[in-house]
Design an enzyme around this catalytic site. Structure first.
Site, mmCIF file in Angstrom:
data_model
loop_
_atom_site.group_PDB
_atom_site.id
_atom_site.type_symbol
_atom_site.label_atom_id
_atom_site.label_comp_id
_atom_site.label_asym_id
_atom_site.label_seq_id
_atom_site.Cartn_x
_atom_site.Cartn_y
_atom_site.Cartn_z
ATOM 1 C CG ASN A 198 -4.328 12.242 -6.196
ATOM 2 O OD1 ASN A 198 -4.280 13.004 -7.167
ATOM 3 N ND2 ASN A 198 -5.355 12.205 -5.375
ATOM 4 C CG ASP A 204 -1.672 1.228 1.435
ATOM 5 O OD1 ASP A 204 -2.280 1.682 0.444
ATOM 6 O OD2 ASP A 204 -1.689 1.779 2.562
ATOM 7 N NE ARG A 240 -10.543 11.419 -4.904
ATOM 8 C CZ ARG A 240 -10.065 11.806 -6.083
ATOM 9 N NH1 ARG A 240 -10.788 12.606 -6.844
ATOM 10 N NH2 ARG A 240 -8.886 11.388 -6.509
ATOM 11 C CG ASP A 292 -1.933 7.339 0.151
ATOM 12 O OD1 ASP A 292 -1.021 8.061 -0.264
ATOM 13 O OD2 ASP A 292 -2.957 7.084 -0.504
ATOM 14 N N GLY A 324 -7.203 4.427 4.589
ATOM 15 C CA GLY A 324 -7.275 3.419 3.527
ATOM 16 C C GLY A 324 -8.600 3.347 2.786
ATOM 17 C CG ASP A 361 -1.698 2.759 6.443
ATOM 18 O OD1 ASP A 361 -2.020 2.322 5.319
ATOM 19 O OD2 ASP A 361 -2.048 3.879 6.857
ATOM 20 C CB SER A 406 -4.430 7.052 -3.893
ATOM 21 O OG SER A 406 -4.331 8.385 -4.334
HETATM 22 C C1 G6P Z 1 -5.844 5.626 -0.121
HETATM 23 C C2 G6P Z 1 -5.797 6.508 1.106
HETATM 24 C C3 G6P Z 1 -7.153 7.089 1.419
HETATM 25 C C4 G6P Z 1 -7.751 7.758 0.190
HETATM 26 C C5 G6P Z 1 -7.815 6.765 -0.964
HETATM 27 C C6 G6P Z 1 -8.303 7.422 -2.256
HETATM 28 O O1 G6P Z 1 -6.480 4.447 0.201
HETATM 29 O O2 G6P Z 1 -5.324 5.774 2.218
HETATM 30 O O3 G6P Z 1 -7.018 8.028 2.460
HETATM 31 O O4 G6P Z 1 -9.043 8.245 0.459
HETATM 32 O O5 G6P Z 1 -6.508 6.256 -1.206
HETATM 33 O O6 G6P Z 1 -7.363 8.389 -2.653
HETATM 34 P P1 G6P Z 1 -7.590 9.473 -3.771
HETATM 35 O O7 G6P Z 1 -6.232 10.128 -3.884
HETATM 36 O O8 G6P Z 1 -7.967 8.754 -5.032
HETATM 37 O O9 G6P Z 1 -8.637 10.398 -3.302
HETATM 38 MG MG MG Z 2 -2.683 3.217 3.590
#
Ligand code: G6P
Ligand code: MG
Length: 216
Positions: A118, A10, A51, A12, A48, A170, A116
């Site tokens: 991003n 993972d 969005r 983030d 985790g 995490d 994510s």
């Molecule tokens: C990861 C992070 C989350 C986040 C998700 C979507 O799982 O841990 O906190 O909401 O990604 O991320 P994004 O950048 O697409 O909004």
């Molecule tokens: Mg994470």
């Protein structure tokens, strides 16, 4: 877990502390909307989580139109993008680069399995994108964690059967995803956070391959 052939990370909160930036971006949005959101709630319910599901948790039974929901997700993402635009290579967890190199030297594969959208942007800012054999991100699958899809997809990208993969997470939702995928699960954080992790380390800082492979 001696015969692992791939490690799926993972992003983030594991390889970098972007979970803090996700929290700050949600917090700014929640403040603007007059909705309470604490760090503890973030830790227990948003870590985790994708969005849209994160926003659904934050607004709970408050009524918003689909248009407003879209605008809020976009607003949060803009705040998040502002925060990550300042990131540099020094924000990779200490020893993270060395660990990824060690995995390759051992003849194993590594991949990212992040929910994510991003993900690639963050990997580019950290300058570690080339250290991975594969990337599974928020564009790869429909069903988010705790569904196993993202980890199964990542295993496919590095052409490794799920039973030979170790997943690193995490978030408890991520550990659920890894276990449902049929993999060995390494949790990163306090032991109490995880229900089904096979092994837990408090942080990824200075974790070496032998620490991951050693039996508990
Ligand atoms: C990861 C992070 C989350 C986040 C998700 C979507 O799982 O841990 O906190 O909401 O990604 O991320 P994004 O950048 O697409 O909004
Ligand atoms: Mg994470």
């Amino acid at each position: 877990m001696p015969k692992a052939k791939a490690i799926l990370f993972d992003l983030d909160g594991v390889l970098t502390d972007t979970s803090e930036y996700h929290y700050r971006a949600w917090k700014q949005l929640a403040d603007e909307e007059g909705i309470p959101l604490t760090r503890e709630e973030n830790d227990a319910h948003l870590r985790g989580v994708g969005r849209r599901d994160s926003l659904m948790y934050i607004i709970r039974d408050r009524h918003y139109s689909e248009e407003q929901i879209q605008e809020m997700m976009e607003r949060k993402n803009n705040y998040y993008n502002q925060l990550i635009s300042q990131m540099g290579p020094d924000e990779v967890v200490a020893g993270g680069r060395e660990l990824l190199q060690e995995i390759h030297q051992a003849g194993m594969k590594s991949a990212v399995a992040s929910a994510s959208k991003n993900c690639r942007l963050v990997l580019e800012r950290l300058q570690i994108i080339d250290l991975f054999d594969g990337i599974a991100d928020g564009y790869s699958v429909i069903n988010g964690k705790p569904a196993p899809d993202i980890f199964v997809f990542a295993a496919g990208v590095v052409q490794t059967p799920v039973v030979d993969c170790i997943g690193v997470e995490d978030a408890d939702a991520g550990i659920e995803a890894i276990k449902t995928a049929g993999m060995y699960a390494l949790g990163v954080g306090p032991k109490e956070r995880f229900k089904r992790a096979d092994k837990v380390v408090p942080t990824m800082e200075n974790i070496r391959l032998k620490d991951i492979l050693a039996d508990e």
